[in-house]
Design an enzyme around this catalytic site. Structure first.
Site, PDB file in Angstrom:
ATOM      1  N   ALA A 165       0.797  -1.237   0.000  1.00 42.49           N
ATOM      2  CA  ALA A 165       0.000   0.000   0.000  1.00 42.49           C
ATOM      3  C   ALA A 165       0.825   1.281   0.000  1.00 42.49           C
ATOM      4  CB  ALA A 165      -1.005   0.034   1.158  1.00 42.49           C
ATOM      5  N   ALA A 166       2.155   1.187  -0.132  1.00 40.95           N
ATOM      6  CA  ALA A 166       2.960   2.415  -0.203  1.00 40.95           C
ATOM      7  C   ALA A 166       2.551   3.233  -1.432  1.00 40.95           C
ATOM      8  CB  ALA A 166       4.439   2.073  -0.262  1.00 40.95           C
ATOM      9  N   GLY A 167       2.332   2.550  -2.544  1.00 37.86           N
ATOM     10  CA  GLY A 167       1.894   3.248  -3.761  1.00 37.86           C
ATOM     11  C   GLY A 167       0.507   3.860  -3.576  1.00 37.86           C
ATOM     12  N   ASP A 168      -0.320   3.218  -2.781  1.00 36.61           N
ATOM     13  CA  ASP A 168      -1.670   3.746  -2.528  1.00 36.61           C
ATOM     14  C   ASP A 168      -1.594   4.996  -1.653  1.00 36.61           C
ATOM     15  OD1 ASP A 168      -2.577   1.548  -3.945  1.00 36.61           O
ATOM     16  OD2 ASP A 168      -2.827   0.330  -2.141  1.00 36.61           O
TER      17      ASP A 168
END
Ligand code: RIB
Length: 299
Positions: free
Chosen positions: A240-243
């Protein structure tokens, strides 16, 4: 507060942690297990709400217990779920394995996300009333196209986070203002061995390429081409870093900040996210982002 609309997926993440990820055909003994709401769409909606946006999520959950929990997490995070559809059957499920270095593998079983097909007039109105629309690629592509067309007609800016990598039809690319991709998505889109910003700019007017610990790069058709350094943190889980990055980017862009500054701030959000295990539960608040942003990248 900028109005952010996310049209995308919602999943229940079944997360196993182990010293290392298994090879194909191999069984490894893991450590902890956790179950947490996720899905790139729901995560980005929660990320945007926590980052300070007024966020509405458009998507579909199943009629199972996972669906109830996913919706409760969205509500508890301040996301407007009035238009979330419930379809009879399973919610989307993601099976995630995380190793000690924080790297992961993810397999998504889409479930109800496949029923988010086409948009109602009310959903189109929500999009047209927004400041920024964010989509990803875990729902039917026809819906992604319809959402971005509604945005274009309503004057809402559009961000496509092209994850996971899938074919991008020209009619979708024609209505994207800003593409956010990681390196593997970038190469999948252009068919090149390395990310090719010039080739991506032939498809869309603005591109953000995220490169994990190497930071990110922004380029546009006006000639901008800048590298943005990463914030140094101890990574526990990159899920979820990209989220976190994309949700925060939409908020900062919607607030009217220049894109480069918005990307720097969103980078702090992505870095803050990797310090905790899990998806929606690891997304940072605006205060968390501001603290890391103020600390700087040290480069
Ligand atoms: O980006 C992370 C997300 O990808 C997870 O929450 C999982 O559900 C998959 O959609």
């Amino acid at each position: 507060m900028p109005k952010i609309v996310v049209a995308g997926s919602a999943n229940m993440d079944l997360v196993g942690l182990a010293e290392r990820l298994p090879q194909p055909g191999e069984t490894v003994l893991g450590d902890d297990f956790m179950m947490t709401p996720g899905g790139k769409g729901a995560n980005q909606a929660i990320a945007a709400a926590r980052a300070g946006g007024e966020c509405t999520f458009l998507g579909a959950i199943g009629s199972d217990a996972f669906g109830v929990t996913i919706k409760a997490r969205l509500n508890a995070s301040g996301v407007d779920t009035a238009h979330v559809r419930t379809s009879y059957g399973s919610s989307g499920v993601a099976v995630i394995m995380v190793d000690r270095a924080g790297e992961n593998t993810i397999m998504v079983s889409p479930g109800a996300n496949t029923t988010f097909a086409g948009l109602s007039a009310a959903e189109e109105t929500v999009i047209a009333d927004g400041d920024v629309l964010i989509c990803q690629q875990e729902i039917p592509v026809e819906t992604v196209i319809a959402a971005n067309r509604a945005a274009r007609e309503g004057g809402t800016r559009t961000i496509l986070n092209a994850a996971p990598a899938r074919h991008l039809p020209p009619e979708l690319l024609a209505v994207i203002d800003l593409l956010v991709v990681n390196e593997s998505e970038a190469t999948a889109i252009t068919g090149s061995a390395e990310p090719d910003m010039a080739a991506l700019l032939e498809l869309v007017p603005r591109v953000v390429l995220t490169m994990s610990g190497a930071g990110s790069r922004y380029a546009d058709r006006e000639g901008a081409d800048e590298r943005i350094p990463a914030f140094r943190v101890e990574a526990v889980d990159t899920t979820a870093a990209g989220d976190a990055f994309t949700g925060a980017l939409a908020v900062a862009w919607g607030e009217g900040r220049p894109l480069i500054e918005a990307i720097r701030w969103a980078s702090a959000a992505g870095a803050a996210c990797v310090r905790k295990v899990g998806a929606s539960n690891s997304l940072p608040s605006r205060a968390d982002i501001d603290v890391l942003y103020a600390r700087g990248t040290g480069s």
